[in-house]
Design an enzyme around this catalytic site. Structure first.
Site, PDB file in Angstrom:
ATOM      1  N   CYS A 138       0.832  -1.209   0.000  1.00 29.36           N
ATOM      2  CA  CYS A 138       0.000   0.000   0.000  1.00 29.36           C
ATOM      3  C   CYS A 138       0.868   1.262   0.000  1.00 29.36           C
ATOM      4  O   CYS A 138       1.850   1.345   0.730  1.00 29.36           O
ATOM      5  CB  CYS A 138      -0.916  -0.011   1.229  1.00 29.36           C
ATOM      6  SG  CYS A 138      -2.057   1.380   1.259  1.00 29.36           S
ATOM      7  N   CYS A 173       0.334   4.942   6.942  1.00 27.64           N
ATOM      8  CA  CYS A 173      -0.320   4.735   8.247  1.00 27.64           C
ATOM      9  C   CYS A 173       0.677   4.044   9.199  1.00 27.64           C
ATOM     10  O   CYS A 173       1.124   2.917   8.913  1.00 27.64           O
ATOM     11  CB  CYS A 173      -1.573   3.889   8.069  1.00 27.64           C
ATOM     12  SG  CYS A 173      -2.625   4.491   6.719  1.00 27.64           S
ATOM     13  N   CYS A 222       0.350   0.323  10.299  1.00 24.02           N
ATOM     14  CA  CYS A 222      -0.111  -0.721   9.377  1.00 24.02           C
ATOM     15  C   CYS A 222       0.991  -1.590   8.764  1.00 24.02           C
ATOM     16  O   CYS A 222       1.908  -1.091   8.115  1.00 24.02           O
ATOM     17  CB  CYS A 222      -0.943  -0.093   8.266  1.00 24.02           C
ATOM     18  SG  CYS A 222      -1.725  -1.370   7.235  1.00 24.02           S
ATOM     19  N   CYS A 224     -16.199  -9.319   5.726  1.00 18.57           N
ATOM     20  CA  CYS A 224     -15.615  -8.016   5.407  1.00 18.57           C
ATOM     21  C   CYS A 224     -14.358  -8.224   4.572  1.00 18.57           C
ATOM     22  O   CYS A 224     -13.417  -8.885   4.996  1.00 18.57           O
ATOM     23  CB  CYS A 224     -15.286  -7.270   6.699  1.00 18.57           C
ATOM     24  SG  CYS A 224     -14.519  -5.671   6.366  1.00 18.57           S
ATOM     25  N   CYS A 240     -19.367  -6.622   3.644  1.00 17.32           N
ATOM     26  CA  CYS A 240     -18.737  -5.347   3.979  1.00 17.32           C
ATOM     27  C   CYS A 240     -17.445  -5.251   3.173  1.00 17.32           C
ATOM     28  O   CYS A 240     -16.831  -6.272   2.865  1.00 17.32           O
ATOM     29  CB  CYS A 240     -18.432  -5.334   5.486  1.00 17.32           C
ATOM     30  SG  CYS A 240     -17.477  -3.895   6.017  1.00 17.32           S
ATOM     31  N   CYS A 277     -19.477   1.770   8.808  1.00 21.62           N
ATOM     32  CA  CYS A 277     -18.702   1.162   9.884  1.00 21.62           C
ATOM     33  C   CYS A 277     -17.467   2.041  10.045  1.00 21.62           C
ATOM     34  O   CYS A 277     -16.632   2.101   9.139  1.00 21.62           O
ATOM     35  CB  CYS A 277     -18.330  -0.263   9.481  1.00 21.62           C
ATOM     36  SG  CYS A 277     -17.170  -1.042  10.618  1.00 21.62           S
ATOM     37  N   ARG A 319     -17.901  -2.628  18.119  1.00 19.57           N
ATOM     38  CA  ARG A 319     -17.160  -3.872  17.869  1.00 19.57           C
ATOM     39  C   ARG A 319     -15.846  -3.906  18.636  1.00 19.57           C
ATOM     40  O   ARG A 319     -15.009  -3.015  18.495  1.00 19.57           O
ATOM     41  CB  ARG A 319     -16.908  -4.064  16.370  1.00 19.57           C
ATOM     42  CG  ARG A 319     -16.272  -5.426  16.068  1.00 19.57           C
ATOM     43  CD  ARG A 319     -16.157  -5.743  14.579  1.00 19.57           C
ATOM     44  NE  ARG A 319     -17.433  -5.643  13.917  1.00 19.57           N
ATOM     45  CZ  ARG A 319     -17.699  -4.757  12.958  1.00 19.57           C
ATOM     46  NH1 ARG A 319     -16.773  -3.942  12.537  1.00 19.57           N
ATOM     47  NH2 ARG A 319     -18.896  -4.704  12.402  1.00 19.57           N
TER      48      ARG A 319
HETATM   49  N1  SAM Z   1      -6.724   0.450   3.136  1.00 19.82           N
HETATM   50  C1  SAM Z   1      -8.013   0.651   3.645  1.00 19.82           C
HETATM   51  C2  SAM Z   1      -8.069   1.768   4.691  1.00 19.82           C
HETATM   52  O1  SAM Z   1      -7.069   2.122   5.239  1.00 19.82           O
HETATM   53  O2  SAM Z   1      -9.171   2.245   4.914  1.00 19.82           O
HETATM   54  C3  SAM Z   1      -8.627  -0.606   4.251  1.00 19.82           C
HETATM   55  C4  SAM Z   1      -7.777  -1.564   5.057  1.00 19.82           C
HETATM   56  S1  SAM Z   1      -7.061  -0.925   6.566  1.00 19.82           S
HETATM   57  C5  SAM Z   1      -5.959  -2.203   7.005  1.00 19.82           C
HETATM   58  C6  SAM Z   1      -8.419  -1.002   7.735  1.00 19.82           C
HETATM   59  C7  SAM Z   1      -8.213  -0.586   9.137  1.00 19.82           C
HETATM   60  O3  SAM Z   1      -7.474  -1.567   9.844  1.00 19.82           O
HETATM   61  C8  SAM Z   1      -7.441   0.689   9.418  1.00 19.82           C
HETATM   62  O4  SAM Z   1      -8.193   1.840   9.235  1.00 19.82           O
HETATM   63  C9  SAM Z   1      -7.066   0.516  10.888  1.00 19.82           C
HETATM   64  O5  SAM Z   1      -8.054   1.071  11.706  1.00 19.82           O
HETATM   65  C10 SAM Z   1      -7.031  -1.008  11.068  1.00 19.82           C
HETATM   66  N2  SAM Z   1      -5.669  -1.484  11.355  1.00 19.82           N
HETATM   67  C11 SAM Z   1      -4.654  -1.630  10.490  1.00 19.82           C
HETATM   68  N3  SAM Z   1      -3.541  -2.062  11.088  1.00 19.82           N
HETATM   69  C12 SAM Z   1      -3.844  -2.205  12.407  1.00 19.82           C
HETATM   70  C13 SAM Z   1      -3.104  -2.618  13.549  1.00 19.82           C
HETATM   71  N4  SAM Z   1      -1.826  -2.955  13.471  1.00 19.82           N
HETATM   72  N5  SAM Z   1      -3.738  -2.660  14.737  1.00 19.82           N
HETATM   73  C14 SAM Z   1      -5.054  -2.313  14.827  1.00 19.82           C
HETATM   74  N6  SAM Z   1      -5.789  -1.910  13.781  1.00 19.82           N
HETATM   75  C15 SAM Z   1      -5.204  -1.849  12.580  1.00 19.82           C
HETATM   76  C1  DTB Z   2     -11.262  -2.614  11.707  1.00 15.29           C
HETATM   77  O1  DTB Z   2     -11.666  -1.658  12.386  1.00 15.29           O
HETATM   78  N1  DTB Z   2     -10.340  -3.486  12.095  1.00 15.29           N
HETATM   79  C2  DTB Z   2     -10.090  -4.471  11.071  1.00 15.29           C
HETATM   80  C3  DTB Z   2     -11.107  -4.076   9.967  1.00 15.29           C
HETATM   81  N2  DTB Z   2     -11.712  -2.901  10.498  1.00 15.29           N
HETATM   82  C4  DTB Z   2     -10.693  -3.928   8.580  1.00 15.29           C
HETATM   83  C5  DTB Z   2      -8.679  -4.600  10.667  1.00 15.29           C
HETATM   84  C6  DTB Z   2      -7.737  -4.869  11.804  1.00 15.29           C
HETATM   85  C7  DTB Z   2      -6.393  -5.100  11.213  1.00 15.29           C
HETATM   86  C8  DTB Z   2      -5.377  -5.496  12.231  1.00 15.29           C
HETATM   87  C9  DTB Z   2      -4.037  -5.691  11.633  1.00 15.29           C
HETATM   88  C10 DTB Z   2      -3.955  -6.755  10.594  1.00 15.29           C
HETATM   89  O2  DTB Z   2      -4.433  -7.897  10.818  1.00 15.29           O
HETATM   90  O3  DTB Z   2      -3.382  -6.500   9.516  1.00 15.29           O
HETATM   91 FE1  SF4 Z   3      -2.880   1.199   3.356  1.00 12.75          FE
HETATM   92 FE2  SF4 Z   3      -2.787   0.046   5.733  1.00 12.75          FE
HETATM   93 FE3  SF4 Z   3      -3.175   2.660   5.562  1.00 12.75          FE
HETATM   94 FE4  SF4 Z   3      -5.139   0.968   4.762  1.00 12.75          FE
HETATM   95  S1  SF4 Z   3      -4.360   1.239   6.840  1.00 12.75           S
HETATM   96  S2  SF4 Z   3      -4.404   2.805   3.693  1.00 12.75           S
HETATM   97  S3  SF4 Z   3      -3.866  -0.718   3.956  1.00 12.75           S
HETATM   98  S4  SF4 Z   3      -1.320   1.546   4.920  1.00 12.75           S
END
Ligand code: SAM
Ligand code: DTB
Ligand code: SF4
Length: 333
Positions: A54, A58, A61, A98, A130, A190, A262
């Site tokens: 990506c 973030c 992430c 989802c 979702c 959501c 949630r």
């Molecule tokens: N790329 C899209 C976005 O950012 O909206 C969708 C996927 S993104 C991985 C979805 C959500 O996962 C993020 O907004 C964040 O709240 C959650 N997330 C990602 N990494 C995480 C982590 N290490 N711990 C907890 N939540 C995480």
């Molecule tokens: C949300 O609030 N939490 C989920 C879902 N929406 C997409 C994602 C959590 C991701 C945790 C880190 C991972 O497994 O990559």
């Molecule tokens: Fe990309 Fe992860 Fe950020 Fe979603 S949360 S936009 S997958 S870097």
């Protein structure tokens, strides 16, 4: 019946957030029990349909290309794999699937056409579908709605004030705009956040103020505990305490009483007793299945055993109406 309000002030939310913990839990639990279905837990299963690589930054992430996290990068999954995962999730007790993609935003290309096909296929399986695909335009949201999408996940993650510390490649306003596009298309929203990013209590309160003062509350509010992943800038963050999680869940329930809260990422680190406290504080949804998107999560069978023990049961799909029919009339107003 508790009134649904959209004019919460920082002072009011702070007063709730800082109240003595057991008073706070009791108040949230009382509101939660006004709902006749309070013993039902909505279960979603996550699948990462496009993983890693990506362009966003973030800080939490594992899927951001710029961090070396060792995540298994893969292109768009075939529809058959998604359908098989949906069947497994349904058999495991999930009513919602989802699908997540590591995209900054949706592009009008063949990958999006494939997502549309996946949405149609899962919707036909009598599961709520979702997606969480990053930013969307109005017309993309409408295409998803026409395909039968039930909900769109798009988290605010933290407060507007704290946002730049966590993400620099997009703005808070862009996030809010996507939520508006989702609403316009009559898809349920959501949207929630993460605690444990190094934010302050004031940031948590500010994020809840933004969410609870939206013209319509999100139908689902995920509260994630940061899963610190090696290679990300937040890898060394200490795990949040269970009491912070309980406090955040209870405050969320009080300011958005009709929304489903949630208990999201972070459950592998929590005991059954700790999770029970979160359910008592108003959480009535979880992500189930061995994996979140890229990190581990409790298994379906462990979760079913936990629900049984606590006298809770999985919620059936479409209790609040179906896409394109009653969705716009239901839940959080
Ligand atoms: N790329 C899209 C976005 O950012 O909206 C969708 C996927 S993104 C991985 C979805 C959500 O996962 C993020 O907004 C964040 O709240 C959650 N997330 C990602 N990494 C995480 C982590 N290490 N711990 C907890 N939540 C995480
Ligand atoms: C949300 O609030 N939490 C989920 C879902 N929406 C997409 C994602 C959590 C991701 C945790 C880190 C991972 O497994 O990559
Ligand atoms: Fe990309 Fe992860 Fe950020 Fe979603 S949360 S936009 S997958 S870097």
């Amino acid at each position: 019946m508790t009134e649904v309000r959209h004019n919460w002030t920082t002072e009011e939310i702070s007063e709730i957030y800082y109240s003595p913990l057991l008073d706070l839990v009791y108040r949230a639990a009382t509101i939660h029990r006004e709902n006749k279905d309070y013993a039902e837990v909505q279960i979603s299963s996550l699948i990462s349909i496009k993983t890693g690589g990506c362009p966003e930054d973030c800080a939490y992430c594992p899927q951001a290309a710029r961090y070396n996290t060792g995540v298994d990068v893969h292109a768009m999954m075939p529809k058959e794999v998604v359908v098989a995962a949906a069947q497994k999730a349904k058999a495991g007790g999930a009513s919602r699937l989802c699908m997540g993609a590591a995209w900054r935003e949706v592009r009008d290309n063949r990958d999006f056409d494939k997502v549309i096909d996946m949405v149609k296929a899962v919707n036909e399986m009598e599961m709520e579908v979702c997606c969480t695909l990053g930013m969307l335009t109005e017309s993309q949201a409408q295409r998803l709605a026409d395909a039968g999408l039930y909900a769109y996940n798009h988290n605010l993650d933290t407060s507007e004030e704290d946002y730049k510390r966590i993400i620099t490649t997009r703005s808070y306003d862009e996030r809010l705009q996507t939520l508006e596009h989702v609403r316009k298309a009559h898809i349920t929203v959501c949207s929630g956040g993460i605690i444990g990013l190094g934010e302050t209590d004031a940031d948590r309160i500010s994020m809840l103020k933004t969410l609870s003062n939206l013209p319509q509350h999100p139908e689902s509010v995920p509260i994630n505990a940061l899963v610190p992943v090696k290679g990300t800038p937040l890898a060394d963050q200490p795990r949040v305490s269970i009491w912070d999680m309980v406090r955040m869940i209870a405050t969320t329930k009080i300011v958005m009483p009709k929304s489903v809260v949630r208990l999201s990422a972070g459950r592998t680190e929590m005991s059954t007793v700790e999770q029970a406290f979160c359910f008592m504080a108003g959480a009535n949804s979880i992500f189930a299945g061995e994996k979140l998107l890229t990190t581990p999560n409790p298994s379906f069978s462990d979760d079913m055993a936990m629900l049984e023990l606590l006298g809770l049961k999985p919620r059936e799909a479409f209790k609040n109406g179906r896409p394109g029919k009653k969705l716009e009339e239901v839940v959080a107003s």
